[in-house]
Write a protein that holds these residues in place. Structure first.
Motif, PDB file in Angstrom:
ATOM      1  N   ARG A 131      -4.904  -0.772   4.223  1.00  0.00           N
ATOM      2  CA  ARG A 131      -4.123  -1.987   3.941  1.00  0.00           C
ATOM      3  C   ARG A 131      -5.023  -3.213   3.944  1.00  0.00           C
ATOM      4  NH1 ARG A 131       0.879  -4.072   7.737  1.00  0.00           N
ATOM      5  NH2 ARG A 131       1.563  -5.780   6.402  1.00  0.00           N
ATOM      6  N   ARG A 132      -5.935  -3.267   4.919  1.00  0.00           N
ATOM      7  CA  ARG A 132      -6.874  -4.391   5.009  1.00  0.00           C
ATOM      8  C   ARG A 132      -7.780  -4.437   3.786  1.00  0.00           C
ATOM      9  NH1 ARG A 132     -11.888  -5.215   7.865  1.00  0.00           N
ATOM     10  NH2 ARG A 132     -11.911  -3.036   8.531  1.00  0.00           N
ATOM     11  N   VAL A 181       0.859  -1.206   0.000  1.00  0.00           N
ATOM     12  CA  VAL A 181       0.000   0.000   0.000  1.00  0.00           C
ATOM     13  C   VAL A 181       0.890   1.249   0.000  1.00  0.00           C
ATOM     14  CG1 VAL A 181      -2.075  -0.974   1.050  1.00  0.00           C
ATOM     15  CG2 VAL A 181      -0.198  -0.217   2.522  1.00  0.00           C
ATOM     16  N   LYS A 182       1.950   1.193  -0.767  1.00  0.00           N
ATOM     17  CA  LYS A 182       2.894   2.318  -0.742  1.00  0.00           C
ATOM     18  C   LYS A 182       2.275   3.595  -1.272  1.00  0.00           C
ATOM     19  CE  LYS A 182       5.061   0.812  -5.098  1.00  0.00           C
ATOM     20  NZ  LYS A 182       6.326   0.352  -5.728  1.00  0.00           N
ATOM     21  N   VAL A 220      -4.104   8.592  11.927  1.00  0.00           N
ATOM     22  CA  VAL A 220      -3.854   8.248  10.518  1.00  0.00           C
ATOM     23  C   VAL A 220      -3.232   6.864  10.396  1.00  0.00           C
ATOM     24  CG1 VAL A 220      -3.653  10.670   9.822  1.00  0.00           C
ATOM     25  CG2 VAL A 220      -1.580   9.383  10.384  1.00  0.00           C
ATOM     26  N   THR A 221      -2.507   6.420  11.417  1.00  0.00           N
ATOM     27  CA  THR A 221      -1.953   5.060  11.394  1.00  0.00           C
ATOM     28  C   THR A 221      -3.089   4.035  11.397  1.00  0.00           C
ATOM     29  OG1 THR A 221       0.080   5.732  12.510  1.00  0.00           O
ATOM     30  CG2 THR A 221      -0.499   3.398  12.612  1.00  0.00           C
ATOM     31  N   TRP A 222      -4.138   4.295  12.178  1.00  0.00           N
ATOM     32  CA  TRP A 222      -5.303   3.402  12.162  1.00  0.00           C
ATOM     33  C   TRP A 222      -5.930   3.394  10.776  1.00  0.00           C
ATOM     34  CZ3 TRP A 222     -10.528   4.006  11.167  1.00  0.00           C
ATOM     35  CH2 TRP A 222     -11.349   2.922  11.521  1.00  0.00           C
ATOM     36  N   HIS A 223      -6.096   4.560  10.160  1.00  0.00           N
ATOM     37  CA  HIS A 223      -6.675   4.619   8.816  1.00  0.00           C
ATOM     38  C   HIS A 223      -5.779   3.897   7.793  1.00  0.00           C
ATOM     39  CE1 HIS A 223     -10.199   7.104   9.460  1.00  0.00           C
ATOM     40  NE2 HIS A 223      -9.489   7.890  10.242  1.00  0.00           N
ATOM     41  N   GLU A 277      -7.443  -7.286   0.495  1.00  0.00           N
ATOM     42  CA  GLU A 277      -8.529  -8.175   0.075  1.00  0.00           C
ATOM     43  C   GLU A 277      -8.883  -7.936  -1.380  1.00  0.00           C
ATOM     44  OE1 GLU A 277     -13.188  -8.728   1.092  1.00  0.00           O
ATOM     45  OE2 GLU A 277     -11.810  -8.995   2.755  1.00  0.00           O
ATOM     46  N   THR A 278      -8.822  -6.671  -1.810  1.00  0.00           N
ATOM     47  CA  THR A 278      -9.139  -6.361  -3.204  1.00  0.00           C
ATOM     48  C   THR A 278      -8.183  -7.059  -4.151  1.00  0.00           C
ATOM     49  OG1 THR A 278      -9.997  -4.206  -2.554  1.00  0.00           O
ATOM     50  CG2 THR A 278      -9.386  -4.465  -4.857  1.00  0.00           C
ATOM     51  N   ALA A 279      -6.923  -7.180  -3.714  1.00  0.00           N
ATOM     52  CA  ALA A 279      -5.910  -7.789  -4.576  1.00  0.00           C
ATOM     53  C   ALA A 279      -6.074  -9.302  -4.687  1.00  0.00           C
ATOM     54  CB  ALA A 279      -4.511  -7.464  -4.037  1.00  0.00           C
ATOM     55  N   GLN A 280      -6.845  -9.900  -3.765  1.00  0.00           N
ATOM     56  CA  GLN A 280      -7.035 -11.336  -3.800  1.00  0.00           C
ATOM     57  C   GLN A 280      -8.089 -11.705  -4.837  1.00  0.00           C
ATOM     58  OE1 GLN A 280      -8.301 -11.637   0.168  1.00  0.00           O
ATOM     59  NE2 GLN A 280      -6.259 -11.802   1.063  1.00  0.00           N
TER      60      GLN A 280
END
Length: 354
Positions: free
Chosen positions: A266-267, A218-219, A258-261, A271-274
């Motif tokens: 990332r989550r 998620v860079k 923002v770390t939580w966001h 999943e989208t990439a799967q």
């Protein structure tokens, strides 16, 4: 031609003066916008009011609107990106006045159903993420609370009341709009200790963007997260009536949020990439585990999943594919008695989850 008489010359002079004294139309705030075309959105910011928001709890009407149609989606996404970056945006027109959006601010807050967002991503063929639109958002992907919302009497929320009072105070302040119609807000700076904390946060994120790093997948999102933290810290500073530079407390709070966001993004994108089958299998397993823990069981009827399970898996074909995937991974067993089919969860999974 005939030389005008003194009376005519005086009349012409008065007419010219009258035209020069034409009053300017008052600038009336237009703060909440809807499903605008990119041109209308830009015109509103440039000519009507330079600070607005596209805010809706039904974002399908925005992402599925004519402003996001086949011919205009690239222009809409590019405009949103440019406004986030704080750059000028020029709109050239052949048949009417051309103009430039300069010194404007746009807030975008969209609530949307997961399936609708995925449809938009499919329609844009990766364009929205490819040009960095989602990287500029702070994403949240909460679990549904449907079925767990018992009736409660209305309560008093003093902190929420105080929040509304402070927002009203800010809205009642005179907007810092110059004679040219552009915003000129005060420039804020970090205190030395706040800047040191922000730099440390930036460097920590940057180190994880490389190949093999935790944030490499998620860079695009992570590369903008420190910028979003700085903006959020500034908002906390202004909202709290802070004096002087932005404090360490504001920066630390912003970095935590923002770390939580970032974790939510990332989550979602992982999943989208799967493949759809894997994503459905994970969704089904998550729902089954929650259900079994709540009901203190390890058996769930397939018909119950079709009726009450996650929306995408109420489709029999997708549900069957997800069940086959989990069965192959020994995450569950399928038991059949006559026409009744029951899903038996691997007890080890329930032990892990407890």
């Amino acid at each position: 031609g005939r030389k005008p008489s003194g009376k005519e010359a005086d009349f012409r002079e008065r007419l010219v003066q009258h035209q020069q004294d034409e009053p300017q139309a008052p600038r009336v705030p237009r703060m909440i916008l809807g499903d605008e075309t990119p041109e209308n959105l830009a015109w509103s910011l440039a000519r009507i009011w330079p600070s607005s928001g596209v805010m809706t709890s039904e974002a399908g009407t925005v992402l599925g609107s004519h402003g996001m149609g086949k011919d205009s989606i690239m222009r809409s996404l590019a405009l949103w990106n440019t406004l986030w970056d704080g750059k000028d945006h020029h709109v050239g027109r052949r048949t009417s006045e051309s103009f430039t959006v300069r010194g404007a601010r746009l807030t975008v807050a969209l609530g949307i159903q997961e399936t609708t967002l995925r449809e938009f991503m499919d329609k844009s063929r990766g364009l929205a993420r490819g040009i960095g639109l989602f990287a500029r958002f702070l994403m949240a992907w909460p679990e549904s609370t449907i079925g767990n919302r018992p009736f409660r009497e209305s309560e008093n929320y003093p902190h929420l009341d105080a929040f509304h009072v402070r927002l009203t105070e800010i809205l009642n302040q005179k907007a810092p709009i110059g004679a040219d119609g552009t915003l000129s807000p005060a420039l804020l700076a970090f205190t030395p200790e706040a800047k040191a904390a922000w730099v440390a946060f930036y460097n920590t994120i940057e180190a994880e963007l490389q190949d093999g790093g935790e944030l490499h997948e998620v860079k695009d999102v992570a590369s903008k997260i420190a910028d979003n933290a700085a903006r959020m810290a500034a908002l906390f500073h202004v909202f709290g009536k802070g004096m002087g530079g932005i404090s360490l407390e504001c920066v630390v709070s912003a970095c935590q949020i923002v770390t939580w966001h970032l974790s939510e993004s990332r989550r979602f994108f992982s999943e989208t990439a799967q493949s759809k089958e894997i994503a459905d299998a994970l969704k089904l397993e998550s729902w089954l585990l929650r259900y079994c823990r709540k009901q203190e069981t390890h058996m769930v009827g397939k018909s119950h999943v079709i009726q009450c399970g996650p929306n995408p898996l109420r489709d029999k074909k997708r549900l069957d594919a997800a069940i086959t995937e989990l069965e192959a991974l020994e995450r569950l067993r399928v038991l059949q008695e006559g026409r009744r089919i029951t899903l038996q969860i691997n007890p080890a999974l329930l032990e892990e989850a407890s």
